[in-house]
Write a protein that holds these residues in place. Structure first.
Motif, short mmCIF file in Angstrom:
data_model
loop_
_atom_site.label_atom_id
_atom_site.label_comp_id
_atom_site.label_asym_id
_atom_site.label_seq_id
_atom_site.Cartn_x
_atom_site.Cartn_y
_atom_site.Cartn_z
N ASP A 37 20.74 42.90 -12.92
CA ASP A 37 21.91 43.40 -13.64
C ASP A 37 23.07 43.73 -12.71
O ASP A 37 24.20 43.94 -13.16
N ALA A 38 22.82 43.78 -11.41
CA ALA A 38 23.86 44.09 -10.43
C ALA A 38 24.47 42.79 -9.91
O ALA A 38 23.86 41.72 -10.00
N PRO A 39 25.70 42.85 -9.36
CA PRO A 39 26.26 41.66 -8.69
C PRO A 39 25.31 41.18 -7.60
O PRO A 39 24.55 41.97 -7.03
N LYS A 40 25.39 39.89 -7.29
CA LYS A 40 24.34 39.27 -6.48
C LYS A 40 24.14 39.92 -5.13
O LYS A 40 23.01 39.96 -4.61
N HIS A 41 25.20 40.44 -4.49
CA HIS A 41 25.04 41.05 -3.18
C HIS A 41 24.46 42.47 -3.26
O HIS A 41 24.09 43.03 -2.23
N LYS A 42 24.41 43.04 -4.46
CA LYS A 42 24.02 44.44 -4.59
C LYS A 42 22.66 44.65 -5.24
O LYS A 42 22.26 45.79 -5.46
N GLY A 43 21.95 43.57 -5.56
CA GLY A 43 20.66 43.73 -6.22
C GLY A 43 19.51 43.15 -5.44
O GLY A 43 18.51 42.72 -6.01
N LEU A 44 19.61 43.16 -4.10
CA LEU A 44 18.59 42.60 -3.23
C LEU A 44 17.87 43.70 -2.46
O LEU A 44 18.47 44.73 -2.13
N THR A 45 16.60 43.46 -2.14
CA THR A 45 15.83 44.38 -1.31
C THR A 45 15.00 43.56 -0.34
O THR A 45 14.49 42.48 -0.69
N MET A 46 14.87 44.05 0.89
CA MET A 46 14.09 43.35 1.90
C MET A 46 12.75 44.05 2.13
O MET A 46 12.67 45.28 2.11
N PHE A 47 11.71 43.23 2.39
CA PHE A 47 10.38 43.73 2.69
C PHE A 47 9.81 42.97 3.89
O PHE A 47 10.24 41.85 4.19
N TRP A 48 8.83 43.57 4.55
CA TRP A 48 8.00 42.78 5.46
C TRP A 48 6.69 42.48 4.73
O TRP A 48 6.22 43.29 3.93
N VAL A 49 6.14 41.30 4.97
CA VAL A 49 4.93 40.88 4.27
C VAL A 49 3.92 40.30 5.25
O VAL A 49 4.27 39.76 6.30
N ASP A 50 2.66 40.46 4.90
CA ASP A 50 1.55 39.84 5.61
C ASP A 50 1.42 38.41 5.10
O ASP A 50 1.18 38.19 3.91
N MET A 51 1.62 37.42 5.97
CA MET A 51 1.61 36.03 5.52
C MET A 51 0.23 35.55 5.09
O MET A 51 0.10 34.47 4.53
N LYS A 52 -0.80 36.36 5.34
CA LYS A 52 -2.16 36.00 4.89
C LYS A 52 -2.53 36.74 3.61
O LYS A 52 -3.67 36.67 3.17
N ALA A 53 -1.58 37.44 3.01
CA ALA A 53 -1.85 38.22 1.79
C ALA A 53 -2.19 37.29 0.63
O ALA A 53 -1.68 36.16 0.54
N PRO A 54 -3.05 37.73 -0.30
CA PRO A 54 -3.37 36.93 -1.48
C PRO A 54 -2.10 36.60 -2.27
O PRO A 54 -1.23 37.46 -2.47
N GLY A 55 -1.99 35.35 -2.71
CA GLY A 55 -0.85 34.92 -3.50
C GLY A 55 0.25 34.24 -2.71
O GLY A 55 1.19 33.71 -3.30
N ILE A 56 0.15 34.23 -1.37
CA ILE A 56 1.13 33.53 -0.54
C ILE A 56 0.56 32.18 -0.13
O ILE A 56 -0.51 32.10 0.48
N GLU A 57 1.27 31.12 -0.48
CA GLU A 57 0.85 29.76 -0.15
C GLU A 57 1.92 29.09 0.69
O GLU A 57 3.09 29.08 0.33
N VAL A 58 1.52 28.51 1.82
CA VAL A 58 2.44 27.82 2.73
C VAL A 58 2.17 26.33 2.67
O VAL A 58 1.03 25.89 2.85
N ARG A 59 3.23 25.56 2.41
CA ARG A 59 3.10 24.10 2.37
C ARG A 59 4.07 23.49 3.38
O ARG A 59 5.30 23.54 3.19
N PRO A 60 3.57 22.91 4.48
CA PRO A 60 4.45 22.29 5.47
C PRO A 60 5.25 21.14 4.86
O PRO A 60 4.77 20.41 3.98
N ILE A 61 6.49 21.00 5.32
CA ILE A 61 7.37 19.92 4.89
C ILE A 61 7.36 18.84 5.96
O ILE A 61 7.66 19.10 7.12
N HIS A 62 7.00 17.63 5.58
CA HIS A 62 6.97 16.53 6.55
C HIS A 62 8.39 16.03 6.77
O HIS A 62 9.05 15.57 5.84
N GLN A 63 8.87 16.14 8.01
CA GLN A 63 10.24 15.77 8.33
C GLN A 63 10.31 14.32 8.80
O GLN A 63 9.33 13.74 9.29
N MET A 64 11.51 13.73 8.71
CA MET A 64 11.66 12.33 9.11
C MET A 64 11.48 12.15 10.61
O MET A 64 11.23 11.04 11.08
#
Length: 404
Positions: free
Chosen positions: A177-204
């Motif tokens: 409901d806030a303007p785009k610059h005013k409605g964000l929050t930052m967190f640190w996360v454990d990249m091995k936490a349940p629900g996080i999936e990493v998919r590598p992108i194959h580059q040219m």
């Protein structure tokens, strides 16, 4: 602008150079990602033991408390020698300083030391399919539960090193409901936490350094929040300024490498390619650009040496260097002619550096701020021109059209 080291800086440079010459282990060993990470972690730990890792960090963070110019001097000296690659630059240059600046006491105690020693690797989770250069357009949602903790859902993309990262910092939408610059929050996360999936992108280019990262009902404790709720844009600026300064230095083969190849590669008429007036003209242009970039960097170094904060001029360096690297790589592959199609790095000139940068250099014009974003910064903050029109500045984020 002062091009010379002060006596104190000269003494530090001499000590750093002597230590590096005695301890530098050489370039990455062959053997894939595991060997690369092992070598990089060992080198980072050796630097930490000698007091040369994160030298500019405050002592209460685990650093040496040196002036910023000392960190620049050590980086310059380290670049002179072959050393393992650096998977820590994003964490040590952008993520962990953010945690150490706005995180709680527990996070500061937990992450500073292991990061300095290279025991843990971090990634930065900002860009999304619909929010690249415009980070404030992030749609990954973090919803707070009755217990005060958060549930995160969404997708990030172009995340460098996510496939081997232990932790990351992520910007999420917490108030649509806030303007785009005013409605964000930052967190640190454990990249091995349940629900996080990493998919590598194959580059040219053949690599897979970038990744898509998906968050599906990821539980994030409120203790992992960085800064105040809905103040994530201000926090993210700390990270973004460090990113653009880091990306602003060209890491591709510069004009001296092109000159070396031009002296060795025969042209169609039997002469060396360097005899071609068109090639000599390009070399002259690149030399002039490189000298301009050197003086812009010297301006930054002078500010650091005096204890001042460098200005937005660093955006000029990134904008020029990224384009120059792409143009140089393209011209080099064309000049190499049949030598340019060799696919064995051991046989290609400079171990295939020109071919590798021909394929990867377009990304430099996007990473750390696109050409267009950087030109806006230069226009507004360096030249003092009127600001760009921003029609969505005061509109609630949920009411901004998505274009779909």
């Amino acid at each position: 602008m002062d091009f010379n080291d002060t006596p104190e800086e000269a003494a530090y440079r001499a000590r750093a150079r002597a230590w590096l010459e005695a301890n530098a282990p050489g370039a990455d060993p062959r053997g894939g990602e595991a060997a690369f990470l092992a070598a990089a972690k060992a080198w980072q730990a050796r630097k930490a033991d000698a007091g040369y890792a994160c030298v500019t960090w405050p002592k209460d963070w685990g650093g040496q408390g040196e002036a910023p110019i000392m960190g620049v001097i050590f980086a310059e000296e380290e670049a002179r020698l072959p050393t393992p690659g650096d998977p820590f630059s994003i964490g040590l240059g952008m993520c962990v300083p953010t945690v150490m600046t706005v995180g709680d006491a527990a996070a500061k105690r937990r992450f500073g030391g292991p990061a300095i020693r290279g025991e843990e690797i971090w990634c930065q989770l900002f860009s999304e399919p619909g929010a690249g250069s415009d980070v404030a357009a992030a749609r990954t949602r973090a919803v707070r539960g009755a217990d005060g903790d958060w549930t995160v859902n969404g997708q990030k993309v172009w995340t460098t090193g996510a496939q081997f990262s232990d932790f990351g910092i992520v910007v999420c939408r917490t108030d649509p409901d806030a303007p785009k610059h005013k409605g964000l929050t930052m967190f640190w996360v454990d990249m091995k936490a349940p629900g996080i999936e990493v998919r590598p992108i194959h580059q040219m280019s053949g690599g897979s350094g970038f990744n898509e990262v998906f968050f599906t009902d990821v539980r994030v404790p409120d203790s992992q929040r960085l800064g105040a709720v809905d103040d994530g844009w201000r926090v993210s600026l700390v990270t973004l300024m460090n990113e653009r300064l880091a990306v602003g230095v060209s890491r591709g083969p510069g004009w001296p490498a092109f000159l070396e190849a031009a002296r060795a590669i025969p042209a169609a008429d039997g002469r060396m390619a360097l005899a071609d007036p068109a090639i000599r003209d390009k070399l002259a242009d690149w030399y002039v650009q490189a000298e301009g970039l050197r003086h812009i960097r010297n301006r930054t170094l002078t500010a650091l040496s005096r204890g001042q904060t460098p200005g937005p001029e660093s955006s000029i360096g990134k904008a020029v260097a990224a384009t120059q690297t792409q143009n140089l790589a393209s011209e080099a592959v064309e000049m190499l002619d049949q030598y340019g199609v060799i696919d064995d790095p051991d046989l290609a000139p400079r171990q295939g550096a020109f071919q590798a940068w021909f394929l990867s250099s377009p990304g430099l014009r996007i990473a750390g701020g696109t050409d267009e974003i950087l030109r806006n910064i230069i226009a507004e903050r360096v030249l003092g021109l009127p600001g760009d029109v921003r029609v969505d500045k005061d509109v609630a984020f949920k009411d901004i059209p998505t274009g779909r």
